[in-house]
Scaffold this active site. Structure first.
Site, PDB file in Angstrom:
ATOM      1  N   ARG A 116       0.856  -1.188   0.000  1.00 41.90           N
ATOM      2  CA  ARG A 116       0.000   0.000   0.000  1.00 41.90           C
ATOM      3  C   ARG A 116       0.893   1.239   0.000  1.00 41.90           C
ATOM      4  NH1 ARG A 116       1.368   1.937   4.285  1.00 41.90           N
ATOM      5  NH2 ARG A 116       0.166   3.833   3.872  1.00 41.90           N
ATOM      6  N   GLY A 117       0.249   2.397  -0.178  1.00 40.05           N
ATOM      7  CA  GLY A 117       0.975   3.652  -0.330  1.00 40.05           C
ATOM      8  C   GLY A 117       1.132   3.954  -1.811  1.00 40.05           C
ATOM      9  N   ARG A 176      -5.790   0.050  -8.054  1.00 45.81           N
ATOM     10  CA  ARG A 176      -6.204   1.055  -7.071  1.00 45.81           C
ATOM     11  C   ARG A 176      -6.604   2.315  -7.832  1.00 45.81           C
ATOM     12  NH1 ARG A 176      -4.728   0.650  -1.622  1.00 45.81           N
ATOM     13  NH2 ARG A 176      -6.529   1.964  -1.326  1.00 45.81           N
ATOM     14  N   GLN A 236      -4.013   1.982   9.908  1.00 44.40           N
ATOM     15  CA  GLN A 236      -2.661   2.129   9.357  1.00 44.40           C
ATOM     16  C   GLN A 236      -1.765   2.975  10.251  1.00 44.40           C
ATOM     17  OE1 GLN A 236      -5.507   2.641   7.573  1.00 44.40           O
ATOM     18  NE2 GLN A 236      -5.273   1.991   5.448  1.00 44.40           N
ATOM     19  N   ASP A 295      -2.853  10.869  -2.098  1.00 44.13           N
ATOM     20  CA  ASP A 295      -2.859   9.868  -3.167  1.00 44.13           C
ATOM     21  C   ASP A 295      -3.098  10.510  -4.528  1.00 44.13           C
ATOM     22  OD1 ASP A 295      -3.174   6.704  -2.160  1.00 44.13           O
ATOM     23  OD2 ASP A 295      -3.533   8.222  -0.623  1.00 44.13           O
ATOM     24  N   ASN A 313      -6.828  11.885   0.168  1.00 46.36           N
ATOM     25  CA  ASN A 313      -5.951  11.146   1.070  1.00 46.36           C
ATOM     26  C   ASN A 313      -6.822  10.213   1.906  1.00 46.36           C
ATOM     27  OD1 ASN A 313      -3.260  10.681   2.118  1.00 46.36           O
ATOM     28  ND2 ASN A 313      -3.934  11.650   4.006  1.00 46.36           N
TER      29      ASN A 313
END
Length: 346
Positions: free
Chosen positions: A49-50, A86, A187, A228, A238
């Site tokens: 992720r990220g 994503r 997270q 993001d 985000n």
């Protein structure tokens, strides 16, 4: 391809490995990833992720497959499958575009490897530049607040917002950090707290709904969050809960900064209203899936089994609530953004 190592990604002897972030902080387990379907699953399950890390991981896998002799046509199809993994993270789309350009060249395998390695190195450099610009804003003895995870687990380098915070810590500014747990997938509680312990950053973990009280008490001097996707007008998406923090920060007159590389800017999005927002599984809100208890994974459900759920992974913060945009190219004010500075960077 040369062996590359980041906190959540590495390539070793022609294989991509992903640090399974769903098992942190209790377990550190690297999983080999050899297929596109496997990587898509890892992305959707948040094992990887990220926004920067997702884009780089996808490119590393494509490059390794090119090196193994997979056809150009198959790799182009693979790239489109990975692009859709994503929908909100624009870094993934940008990196895939770079790889498709490399795959269109005559010696596509060599070009794909060179492109993936360059994107990895670029992210490391961008993180260092963001950290330097952002840390310059932090004053000695400040209490900072962050949301979700924006450190090395989310990038190839030192991170975005957490990279800023870590550099301020390394500079001896005697900071303290409030870490939002970040519901519903925690997270902050699982990943940012773990990174802070690894880095020696003094922190305290809080529930998301405690931030307002801290600001009212004057116990938050500055906020740093990641992104993001940043729209052309400065609105940004985000992790859900970021918008709430921005509203609270404005009310309490606390500076609020978004930290992201210029590769997160999407000029195809004129404003935040057109940023696609991923909807995730209802089970994430009804309870906790995969809680690590001793040596067994459990599902803990606190809501009715069929409770209707609204579960957006991200929210959009309007530019009017942002004090400054910390990019690798500098720190920009609302006046800078209104003058069109983002259009000059991309």
């Amino acid at each position: 391809m040369q062996n590359l190592t980041a906190l959540s990604l590495k390539t070793t002897d022609g294989t991509l490995y992903v640090l399974d972030q769903t098992l942190l902080p209790q377990q550190q387990q690297w999983r080999a990833c050899r297929s596109v379907a496997q990587l898509v699953g890892m992305i959707k399950q948040l094992q990887l992720r990220g926004a920067p890390a997702i884009g780089i991981g996808a490119c590393l896998l494509l490059a390794l497959r090119a090196e193994q002799g997979v056809s150009r046509q198959q790799l182009q199809q693979d790239a489109e499958i990975l692009r859709a993994a994503r929908p909100t993270a624009v870094n993934l789309m940008n990196n895939i575009d770079s790889m498709l350009h490399a795959l269109a060249t005559p010696d596509y395998a060599t070009a794909a490897v060179a492109c993936a390695e360059a994107l990895f190195a670029e992210d490391v450099a961008l993180c260092q530049q963001m950290a330097a610009h952002g840390a310059a804003l932090v004053q000695p003895d400040e209490q900072l607040l962050t949301h979700c995870n924006t450190g090395g687990l989310a990038t190839a380098g030192v991170g975005t917002a957490l990279g800023v915070i870590n550099l301020a810590h390394q500079q001896g500014k005697n900071i303290r950090l409030w870490v939002d747990e970040t519901r519903p997938l925690l997270q902050g509680g699982r990943l940012t707290a773990w990174e802070c312990q690894q880095l020696g950053i003094p922190y305290q973990l809080i529930c998301d709904n405690m931030a307002a009280m801290l600001m009212a008490r004057g116990q938050v001097d500055r906020l740093f969050v990641g992104a993001d996707r940043i729209a052309a007008n400065g609105d940004f998406a985000n992790k859900v809960g970021t918008y709430s923090l921005a509203v609270l920060a404005q009310y309490h007159q606390v500076p609020f900064y978004v930290v992201a590389p210029h590769t997160t800017v999407d000029l195809n999005c004129p404003d935040g209203s057109v940023i696609p927002i991923e909807q995730r599984d209802a089970s994430e809100v009804r309870g906790v899936c995969g809680a690590f208890v001793q040596t067994t994974f459990h599902q803990i459900i606190w809501a009715p089994q069929d409770a209707p759920v609204f579960n957006p992974a991200f929210d959009v913060t309007p530019a009017s609530l942002v004090t400054g945009w910390v990019l690798d190219t500098g720190v920009y004010s609302q006046q800078d953004i209104a003058s069109g500075v983002l259009q000059q960077l991309v």
